[in-house]
Design an enzyme around this catalytic site. Structure first.
Site, PDB file in Angstrom:
ATOM      1  N   ARG A   1       0.817  -1.225   0.000  1.00  0.00           N
ATOM      2  CA  ARG A   1       0.000   0.000   0.000  1.00  0.00           C
ATOM      3  C   ARG A   1       0.844   1.266   0.000  1.00  0.00           C
ATOM      4  NH1 ARG A   1      -3.084  -0.968   5.406  1.00  0.00           N
ATOM      5  NH2 ARG A   1      -0.869  -1.073   5.911  1.00  0.00           N
TER       6      ARG A   1
ATOM      7  N   LYS B   1       4.807 -18.177   6.839  1.00  0.00           N
ATOM      8  CA  LYS B   1       4.257 -18.592   8.113  1.00  0.00           C
ATOM      9  C   LYS B   1       3.885 -17.356   8.930  1.00  0.00           C
ATOM     10  CE  LYS B   1       6.923 -19.488  11.604  1.00  0.00           C
ATOM     11  NZ  LYS B   1       7.547 -18.406  12.368  1.00  0.00           N
TER      12      LYS B   1
ATOM     13  N   LYS C   1      17.323 -24.709   5.014  1.00  0.00           N
ATOM     14  CA  LYS C   1      18.693 -24.629   5.551  1.00  0.00           C
ATOM     15  C   LYS C   1      19.482 -25.845   5.092  1.00  0.00           C
ATOM     16  CE  LYS C   1      17.406 -22.042   9.731  1.00  0.00           C
ATOM     17  NZ  LYS C   1      18.143 -20.792   9.748  1.00  0.00           N
TER      18      LYS C   1
ATOM     19  N   GLU D   1      17.635 -19.022  20.862  1.00  0.00           N
ATOM     20  CA  GLU D   1      17.917 -17.741  20.192  1.00  0.00           C
ATOM     21  C   GLU D   1      18.419 -16.751  21.230  1.00  0.00           C
ATOM     22  OE1 GLU D   1      15.333 -16.508  16.785  1.00  0.00           O
ATOM     23  OE2 GLU D   1      13.829 -17.401  18.090  1.00  0.00           O
TER      24      GLU D   1
ATOM     25  N   ASP E   1       5.022 -19.819  17.012  1.00  0.00           N
ATOM     26  CA  ASP E   1       6.073 -19.207  16.191  1.00  0.00           C
ATOM     27  C   ASP E   1       7.164 -20.212  15.814  1.00  0.00           C
ATOM     28  OD1 ASP E   1       7.315 -16.850  15.025  1.00  0.00           O
ATOM     29  OD2 ASP E   1       8.809 -17.000  16.620  1.00  0.00           O
TER      30      ASP E   1
ATOM     31  N   HIS F   1       8.956 -25.073  12.869  1.00  0.00           N
ATOM     32  CA  HIS F   1      10.369 -25.420  12.702  1.00  0.00           C
ATOM     33  C   HIS F   1      10.761 -26.675  13.497  1.00  0.00           C
ATOM     34  CE1 HIS F   1      10.371 -21.622  10.782  1.00  0.00           C
ATOM     35  NE2 HIS F   1      10.644 -20.865  11.814  1.00  0.00           N
TER      36      HIS F   1
HETATM   37  P1  NDP Z   1       5.520  -6.613   8.103  1.00  0.00           P
HETATM   38  O1  NDP Z   1       4.787  -6.401   9.365  1.00  0.00           O
HETATM   39  O2  NDP Z   1       6.771  -5.823   7.859  1.00  0.00           O
HETATM   40  O3  NDP Z   1       4.448  -6.424   6.959  1.00  0.00           O
HETATM   41  C1  NDP Z   1       4.711  -6.491   5.566  1.00  0.00           C
HETATM   42  C2  NDP Z   1       3.908  -5.414   4.868  1.00  0.00           C
HETATM   43  O4  NDP Z   1       2.527  -5.723   4.954  1.00  0.00           O
HETATM   44  C3  NDP Z   1       4.063  -4.054   5.491  1.00  0.00           C
HETATM   45  O5  NDP Z   1       5.180  -3.405   4.967  1.00  0.00           O
HETATM   46  C4  NDP Z   1       2.769  -3.376   5.114  1.00  0.00           C
HETATM   47  O6  NDP Z   1       2.899  -2.814   3.839  1.00  0.00           O
HETATM   48  C5  NDP Z   1       1.775  -4.501   5.027  1.00  0.00           C
HETATM   49  N1  NDP Z   1       0.952  -4.488   6.224  1.00  0.00           N
HETATM   50  C6  NDP Z   1       1.353  -4.628   7.486  1.00  0.00           C
HETATM   51  N2  NDP Z   1       0.309  -4.571   8.334  1.00  0.00           N
HETATM   52  C7  NDP Z   1      -0.784  -4.404   7.570  1.00  0.00           C
HETATM   53  C8  NDP Z   1      -2.165  -4.291   7.842  1.00  0.00           C
HETATM   54  N3  NDP Z   1      -2.639  -4.332   9.081  1.00  0.00           N
HETATM   55  N4  NDP Z   1      -3.007  -4.139   6.813  1.00  0.00           N
HETATM   56  C9  NDP Z   1      -2.551  -4.096   5.557  1.00  0.00           C
HETATM   57  N5  NDP Z   1      -1.249  -4.179   5.249  1.00  0.00           N
HETATM   58  C10 NDP Z   1      -0.382  -4.333   6.230  1.00  0.00           C
HETATM   59  O7  NDP Z   1       5.816  -8.160   7.972  1.00  0.00           O
HETATM   60  P2  NDP Z   1       7.175  -8.922   7.724  1.00  0.00           P
HETATM   61  O8  NDP Z   1       7.782  -8.421   6.484  1.00  0.00           O
HETATM   62  O9  NDP Z   1       7.951  -8.927   8.974  1.00  0.00           O
HETATM   63  O10 NDP Z   1       6.635 -10.410   7.536  1.00  0.00           O
HETATM   64  C11 NDP Z   1       5.867 -10.784   6.420  1.00  0.00           C
HETATM   65  C12 NDP Z   1       5.379 -12.199   6.600  1.00  0.00           C
HETATM   66  O11 NDP Z   1       6.502 -13.051   6.749  1.00  0.00           O
HETATM   67  C13 NDP Z   1       4.529 -12.415   7.847  1.00  0.00           C
HETATM   68  O12 NDP Z   1       3.572 -13.391   7.565  1.00  0.00           O
HETATM   69  C14 NDP Z   1       5.523 -12.941   8.861  1.00  0.00           C
HETATM   70  O13 NDP Z   1       4.908 -13.730   9.837  1.00  0.00           O
HETATM   71  C15 NDP Z   1       6.436 -13.770   7.970  1.00  0.00           C
HETATM   72  N6  NDP Z   1       7.759 -13.925   8.523  1.00  0.00           N
HETATM   73  C16 NDP Z   1       8.532 -12.821   8.758  1.00  0.00           C
HETATM   74  C17 NDP Z   1       9.795 -12.972   9.271  1.00  0.00           C
HETATM   75  C18 NDP Z   1      10.669 -11.790   9.515  1.00  0.00           C
HETATM   76  O14 NDP Z   1      11.808 -11.992   9.969  1.00  0.00           O
HETATM   77  N7  NDP Z   1      10.229 -10.579   9.236  1.00  0.00           N
HETATM   78  C19 NDP Z   1      10.345 -14.315   9.607  1.00  0.00           C
HETATM   79  C20 NDP Z   1       9.453 -15.408   9.302  1.00  0.00           C
HETATM   80  C21 NDP Z   1       8.213 -15.187   8.773  1.00  0.00           C
HETATM   81  P3  NDP Z   1       2.015  -1.603   3.339  1.00  0.00           P
HETATM   82  O15 NDP Z   1       1.508  -0.853   4.524  1.00  0.00           O
HETATM   83  O16 NDP Z   1       2.959  -0.812   2.485  1.00  0.00           O
HETATM   84  O17 NDP Z   1       0.923  -2.256   2.560  1.00  0.00           O
HETATM   85  C1  BG6 Z   2      11.017 -17.274  12.423  1.00  0.00           C
HETATM   86  C2  BG6 Z   2      10.371 -16.814  13.686  1.00  0.00           C
HETATM   87  O1  BG6 Z   2      10.195 -18.189  11.758  1.00  0.00           O
HETATM   88  O2  BG6 Z   2      12.247 -17.928  12.727  1.00  0.00           O
HETATM   89  C3  BG6 Z   2      11.304 -15.891  14.460  1.00  0.00           C
HETATM   90  O3  BG6 Z   2       9.184 -16.120  13.373  1.00  0.00           O
HETATM   91  C4  BG6 Z   2      12.637 -16.563  14.686  1.00  0.00           C
HETATM   92  O4  BG6 Z   2      10.731 -15.542  15.704  1.00  0.00           O
HETATM   93  C5  BG6 Z   2      13.190 -17.093  13.383  1.00  0.00           C
HETATM   94  O5  BG6 Z   2      13.519 -15.606  15.247  1.00  0.00           O
HETATM   95  C6  BG6 Z   2      14.425 -17.917  13.625  1.00  0.00           C
HETATM   96  O6  BG6 Z   2      15.000 -18.231  12.398  1.00  0.00           O
HETATM   97  P1  BG6 Z   2      16.557 -18.539  12.293  1.00  0.00           P
HETATM   98  O7  BG6 Z   2      16.748 -18.885  10.877  1.00  0.00           O
HETATM   99  O8  BG6 Z   2      17.258 -17.273  12.711  1.00  0.00           O
HETATM  100  O9  BG6 Z   2      16.815 -19.632  13.252  1.00  0.00           O
END
Ligand code: NDP
Ligand code: BG6
Length: 490
Positions: free
Chosen positions: A51, A161, A195, A229, A248, A253
């Site tokens: 967005r 996830k 991995k 961790e 989580d 995992h």
């Molecule tokens: P973010 O919270 O950074 O969200 C990604 C994007 O989604 C945001 O930049 C935003 O973009 C949009 N967004 C966030 N909240 C909302 C909302 N309430 N309504 C509409 N749009 C929204 O997520 P991550 O990038 O951290 O994670 C993305 C996915 O990956 C998740 O499912 C997370 O569980 C999974 N994941 C993430 C990890 C990580 O290390 N970050 C690790 C493992 C899994 P915009 O506002 O521009 O639309």
């Molecule tokens: C993600 C979890 O799936 O795995 C995080 O949402 C966690 O909470 C991460 O920190 C751990 O991944 P890694 O590869 O660093 O062991």
């Protein structure tokens, strides 16, 4: 993982949630490293969708920061990566709302244009990297606008996830997905499966003749799966407080690691055979029981941004699982994961039984053999055995035989998990992704610990930088065993 992989075909990778953390820190750095290695088929392109208002240029700038910080490969590390300009020219951005058809129509038009320009099929991977509440909305829109079917190419979808928050929601999500995509188009990500060291569990077990005969109840006393961790919830407090360690980490995992450690040898090296075996073993694990599990929360967790002041969300979980089949009857499997622990260390221990008879009078406390599969950060394998202590008496001492990936193959040889998983999706190989039934089975196993159907469990506080509450130690010592720290403890 199919014996002969399909050709790598060019495709457009559409990332939903492209302004987010995962895209910047993991996905684009992984794509960039693949491009640096020349692994990308020509003309592969990336479209980020979210967005936030951004131009192609500002989107690329934001991504480059992530590439510079996190990419495994960065030719010309000092300034700008020499290969970035070419890679960046294939990245574009589309601003739009996830629930509005218009954005998907524009996306469809871009896919048609890309296919016409590149002269190949309109292959496309949709990568859902948004908060999970948006998954059904995006899938629905993809279906309504017909983007789930290519005109001249294939369509696949990668789903991040967490996949659901319990059995019922995971099943519902599977149904929603199957309304729009066939199972063979769906790639549910568990990055642990990407991995290198996790994939090596299969090689270690099934490409060597010497270990597998010992891999059963006759020789193994117990198994430990430890995922420690050192970091806390970082900037993901809002998400984490709603999830906790069971959702989580444990449900996905750790149970994936458990299934690879305990499954039977697949009859063939392909996605179906592998996932069938993982599924069979998951079905033999009884739902975890609260009396054989323990929850903890690190001090200071409630002060993290996005976390409720009175949160009872666990940041640590330990549990005992039993695989009820011929091979593993009576062999407990201890699972433990937590945040803000002494150090980052993911390792699996196969602890063998003690020798049946003590031959050496000077060594009455012989250490039983073990194999440690070190997933990270010490990537390798350790074999612990007894040896004679040099000297005039017959006394023994434990020693360690080790294999380290870095020493053997070089420090940068191991691709990031996301590199492998994206590449497998491009090649249409879902072996390292969780199938719908695996996910549902895993939820059934952890559900008692979610505290939703039964009494909530006590959450033990622990100090950051420790190995968790004292109760975690008691949890295993009451069985006459102790946690192993062979690759991790200083
Ligand atoms: P973010 O919270 O950074 O969200 C990604 C994007 O989604 C945001 O930049 C935003 O973009 C949009 N967004 C966030 N909240 C909302 C909302 N309430 N309504 C509409 N749009 C929204 O997520 P991550 O990038 O951290 O994670 C993305 C996915 O990956 C998740 O499912 C997370 O569980 C999974 N994941 C993430 C990890 C990580 O290390 N970050 C690790 C493992 C899994 P915009 O506002 O521009 O639309
Ligand atoms: C993600 C979890 O799936 O795995 C995080 O949402 C966690 O909470 C991460 O920190 C751990 O991944 P890694 O590869 O660093 O062991």
């Amino acid at each position: 993982m199919n014996q002969t992989k399909a050709q790598k075909e060019p495709a457009v990778i559409v990332i939903f949630g492209a302004s987010g953390d995962l895209t910047r820190r993991k996905l684009v750095p992984a794509l960039h490293s693949l491009a640096c290695e020349g692994q990308f088929p020509e003309q592969t392109a990336v479209i980020g969708m979210a967005r936030s208002p951004m131009t192609d240029e500002s989107f690329r700038e934001n991504l480059y920061g992530g590439v510079f910080e996190y990419s495994r490969l960065l030719p010309g590390r000092e300034g700008i990566c020499a290969l970035w300009p070419d890679f960046a020219s294939r990245i574009s951005y589309l601003a739009g709302s996830y629930d509005q058809e218009e954005a998907y129509r524009q996306l469809g038009k871009r896919l048609v244009d890309w296919a016409a320009k590149s002269g190949v099929g309109d292959n496309c991977i949709f990568y859902l990297a948004t908060p999970p509440e948006l998954f059904p909305i995006i899938i629905d829109q993809i279906g309504c606008t017909g983007l789930n079917k290519g005109v001249t190419g294939w369509r696949r979808i990668i789903i991040e996830k967490p996949f659901g928050r319990d059995f019922a929601s995971a099943r519902r999500l599977n149904e929603q997905i199957h309304d729009v995509f066939d199972e063979n188009q769906v790639y549910r990500i568990d990055h642990y499966l990407g991995k290198e060291t996790v994939q090596n569990i299969l090689t270690f077990r099934f490409a060597n003749a010497i270990f597998e005969p010992l891999w059963n109840r006759n020789f193994v006393d117990h198994i430990q799966i430890n995922v420690a961790e050192s970091i806390g919830v970082e900037h993901r407090g809002g998400y984490y407080d709603n999830a906790g360690a069971v959702r989580d980490m444990l449900q996905n995992h750790l149970l994936q690691l458990l299934s690879l450690m305990t499954m039977e040898p697949p009859a063939a090296y392909n996605a179906k055979a592998l996932r069938d075996e993982k599924m069979k073993v998951l079905q033999t694990i009884a739902p975890l029981c609260c009396e054989d599990a323990l929850l903890g929360q690190y001090s200071g967790y409630r002060d993290e941004p996005g976390v409720a002041g009175d949160s009872q969300t666990p940041t640590l979980v330990a549990a005992k699982a039993l695989v009820q089949n011929w091979r593993w009857q009576g062999v407990p499997i201890y699972l433990r994961t937590g945040k803000k622990l002494t150090q980052k260390a993911t390792e699996i221990i196969l602890q063998f039984k003690s020798v049946p008879h003590l031959l050496f009078p000077e060594s009455v406390d012989l250490t039983a053999n073990h194999i440690s599969i070190c997933i990270q950060p010490d990537e390798g394998i350790h074999l612990g055995f007894e040896t004679k202590l040099p000297g005039t008496v017959m006394k023994t001492t434990p020693v360690d035989m080790t294999f380290h990936y870095g020493d053997q193959f070089g420090e940068r040889a191991i691709p990031d998990a996301y590199e492998r998983l994206i590449m497998d999706t491009l090649q249409g190989d879902p072996s390292l992704f969780a199938r719908s039934d695996e996910i549902e089975s895993a939820w059934t196993i952890v559900e008692p610990l979610l505290g939703e159907k039964e009494e909530p469990m006590t959450v033990h506080p622990y100090e950051p930088g420790t190995w968790g509450p004292q109760a975690t130690e008691d949890f295993i010592t009451r069985d006459g065993r102790e946690w192993h720290y062979s690759c991790s403890k200083e």
